[in-house]
Motif scaffolding. Structure first.
Motif, short mmCIF file in Angstrom:
data_model
loop_
_atom_site.label_atom_id
_atom_site.label_comp_id
_atom_site.label_asym_id
_atom_site.label_seq_id
_atom_site.Cartn_x
_atom_site.Cartn_y
_atom_site.Cartn_z
N ALA A 193 -12.99 -9.97 -22.24
CA ALA A 193 -12.98 -10.75 -23.68
C ALA A 193 -11.77 -11.03 -23.94
O ALA A 193 -11.23 -12.10 -24.22
CB ALA A 193 -13.97 -10.46 -24.01
N GLY A 194 -11.18 -9.88 -24.00
CA GLY A 194 -9.94 -9.40 -25.55
C GLY A 194 -8.69 -9.39 -24.39
O GLY A 194 -7.91 -9.77 -25.03
N GLY A 195 -8.23 -9.34 -23.13
CA GLY A 195 -7.49 -9.35 -22.20
C GLY A 195 -6.94 -8.43 -21.80
O GLY A 195 -6.04 -8.08 -21.50
N THR A 196 -7.66 -7.11 -21.95
CA THR A 196 -7.25 -6.25 -21.70
C THR A 196 -7.81 -5.62 -20.25
O THR A 196 -8.21 -6.14 -19.67
CB THR A 196 -7.59 -4.64 -21.96
N ARG A 197 -6.44 -5.30 -19.63
CA ARG A 197 -6.12 -5.22 -18.44
C ARG A 197 -7.71 -4.35 -17.36
O ARG A 197 -7.35 -3.08 -18.28
CB ARG A 197 -5.52 -5.15 -17.07
N LEU A 198 -8.61 -4.20 -16.86
CA LEU A 198 -9.18 -3.04 -16.23
C LEU A 198 -8.78 -3.26 -14.56
O LEU A 198 -8.69 -4.06 -13.92
CB LEU A 198 -10.57 -3.16 -16.33
N TYR A 199 -8.59 -2.32 -13.82
CA TYR A 199 -8.80 -1.98 -12.70
C TYR A 199 -9.34 -0.79 -12.62
O TYR A 199 -10.21 -0.22 -12.09
CB TYR A 199 -7.10 -1.35 -12.78
N SER A 200 -9.69 -1.63 -10.79
CA SER A 200 -10.59 -0.85 -9.88
C SER A 200 -10.28 -0.38 -8.68
O SER A 200 -9.37 0.25 -9.14
CB SER A 200 -12.02 -1.87 -8.97
N ALA A 201 -11.31 0.76 -8.44
CA ALA A 201 -10.56 1.38 -6.95
C ALA A 201 -10.17 0.96 -5.65
O ALA A 201 -8.84 1.14 -5.65
CB ALA A 201 -11.87 1.84 -6.22
N ASP A 202 -10.45 -0.67 -5.52
CA ASP A 202 -9.47 -1.53 -4.91
C ASP A 202 -8.20 -1.73 -5.39
O ASP A 202 -7.68 -1.89 -4.78
CB ASP A 202 -10.35 -2.59 -4.69
N ASP A 203 -8.28 -1.76 -7.02
CA ASP A 203 -6.60 -2.45 -7.12
C ASP A 203 -6.10 -0.93 -6.89
O ASP A 203 -4.96 -0.59 -6.24
CB ASP A 203 -7.28 -2.18 -8.72
N ILE A 204 -6.55 0.29 -7.40
CA ILE A 204 -5.77 1.48 -7.40
C ILE A 204 -5.37 1.55 -5.34
O ILE A 204 -4.63 1.69 -5.37
CB ILE A 204 -6.85 2.39 -7.51
N GLU A 205 -6.22 1.55 -5.11
CA GLU A 205 -6.31 1.66 -2.99
C GLU A 205 -4.91 0.57 -2.92
O GLU A 205 -3.88 1.36 -2.54
CB GLU A 205 -7.42 1.24 -2.28
N THR A 206 -4.54 -0.46 -3.66
CA THR A 206 -3.55 -1.58 -3.32
C THR A 206 -2.02 -1.58 -3.76
O THR A 206 -1.63 -1.10 -3.58
CB THR A 206 -4.10 -2.88 -3.92
N LEU A 207 -2.35 -0.67 -4.94
CA LEU A 207 -1.32 -0.02 -5.78
C LEU A 207 -0.49 1.11 -4.71
O LEU A 207 0.64 1.62 -4.61
CB LEU A 207 -1.46 0.77 -7.38
N HIS A 208 -1.27 2.09 -4.36
CA HIS A 208 -1.15 3.49 -3.16
C HIS A 208 -0.46 2.70 -2.43
O HIS A 208 0.30 3.36 -1.82
CB HIS A 208 -2.54 4.03 -3.08
N ARG A 209 -1.11 1.26 -2.04
CA ARG A 209 -0.65 0.75 -0.89
C ARG A 209 0.72 -0.12 -0.76
O ARG A 209 2.26 -0.21 -0.19
CB ARG A 209 -1.36 -0.31 -0.37
N ILE A 210 1.22 -0.96 -2.56
CA ILE A 210 2.70 -1.08 -2.98
C ILE A 210 3.04 0.49 -3.09
O ILE A 210 4.21 -0.29 -2.72
CB ILE A 210 2.37 -1.90 -3.84
N ARG A 211 3.51 1.37 -3.99
CA ARG A 211 4.00 2.10 -3.80
C ARG A 211 4.29 2.68 -2.09
O ARG A 211 5.43 3.23 -2.05
CB ARG A 211 3.20 3.90 -4.30
N ASP A 212 3.47 3.03 -1.47
CA ASP A 212 4.00 3.07 0.33
C ASP A 212 5.21 2.44 0.72
O ASP A 212 6.13 3.07 1.55
CB ASP A 212 3.30 3.51 0.96
N LEU A 213 4.57 0.76 0.55
CA LEU A 213 5.55 -0.20 0.76
C LEU A 213 6.76 0.17 0.61
O LEU A 213 8.00 0.15 0.85
CB LEU A 213 4.86 -1.11 0.84
N LEU A 214 6.78 0.04 -0.75
CA LEU A 214 8.15 0.24 -1.46
C LEU A 214 9.08 1.69 -1.45
O LEU A 214 10.05 1.42 -0.95
CB LEU A 214 8.10 0.90 -3.18
N ALA A 215 8.54 2.32 -0.71
CA ALA A 215 9.35 3.95 0.00
C ALA A 215 9.62 3.83 1.23
O ALA A 215 10.73 4.17 1.17
CB ALA A 215 7.82 5.26 0.05
N GLU A 216 9.30 2.38 1.82
CA GLU A 216 9.68 1.85 2.76
C GLU A 216 10.57 1.14 3.36
O GLU A 216 11.19 0.92 4.31
CB GLU A 216 8.52 1.64 3.95
#
Length: 89
Positions: free
Chosen positions: A40-63
Motif C-alpha cells: 500500500a505504501g509503494g514498496t516493491r515486493l518480488y516473487s519467486a517468479d520475478d526472481i526467475e525472470t531476473l535470472h533469465r534477464i541476467r543470462d540474456l544480458l550475458a549473451e
C-alpha cells in the motif's frame, strides 16, 4: 513456502539473490520486463517468479542481448508457455 507469484522479497533482497544492482531492477521494471507487487505504501515486493525472470534477464544480458531484445524474448517465451498449456488441455 510462499506462492511463486506472490511478492515477498524486498528489492534489496531480490537484487542480492540475483547478483544485480538495485537500480537495474528498477530499470527492468520501467522497461516492462517484470512487474513486482507493491505494498500500500509503494514498496516493491518480488516473487519467486520475478526472481526467475531476473535470472533469465541476467543470462540474456550475458549473451549480448539489449533490453529491447530481452523484452521480445520474454514475450515469446510467455506465448510459447501459454500455447503449450492450451495444447495440453
Amino acid at each position: 513456502m510462499p506462492k511463486r507469484g506472490r511478492g515477498v522479497y524486498a528489492i534489496s533482497v531480490a537484487a542480492e539473490m540475483v547478483s544485480m544492482e538495485i537500480q537495474n531492477l528498477r530499470v527492468y521494471e520501467r522497461r516492462g520486463l517484470l512487474q513486482p507487487d507493491r505494498t500500500a505504501g509503494g514498496t516493491r515486493l518480488y516473487s519467486a517468479d520475478d526472481i526467475e525472470t531476473l535470472h533469465r534477464i541476467r543470462d540474456l544480458l550475458a549473451e549480448g542481448l539489449n533490453l529491447a531484445g530481452i523484452a521480445r524474448v520474454l514475450s515469446l517465451e510467455d506465448e510459447i508457455a501459454r500455447l503449450r498449456r492450451r495444447l495440453a488441455e
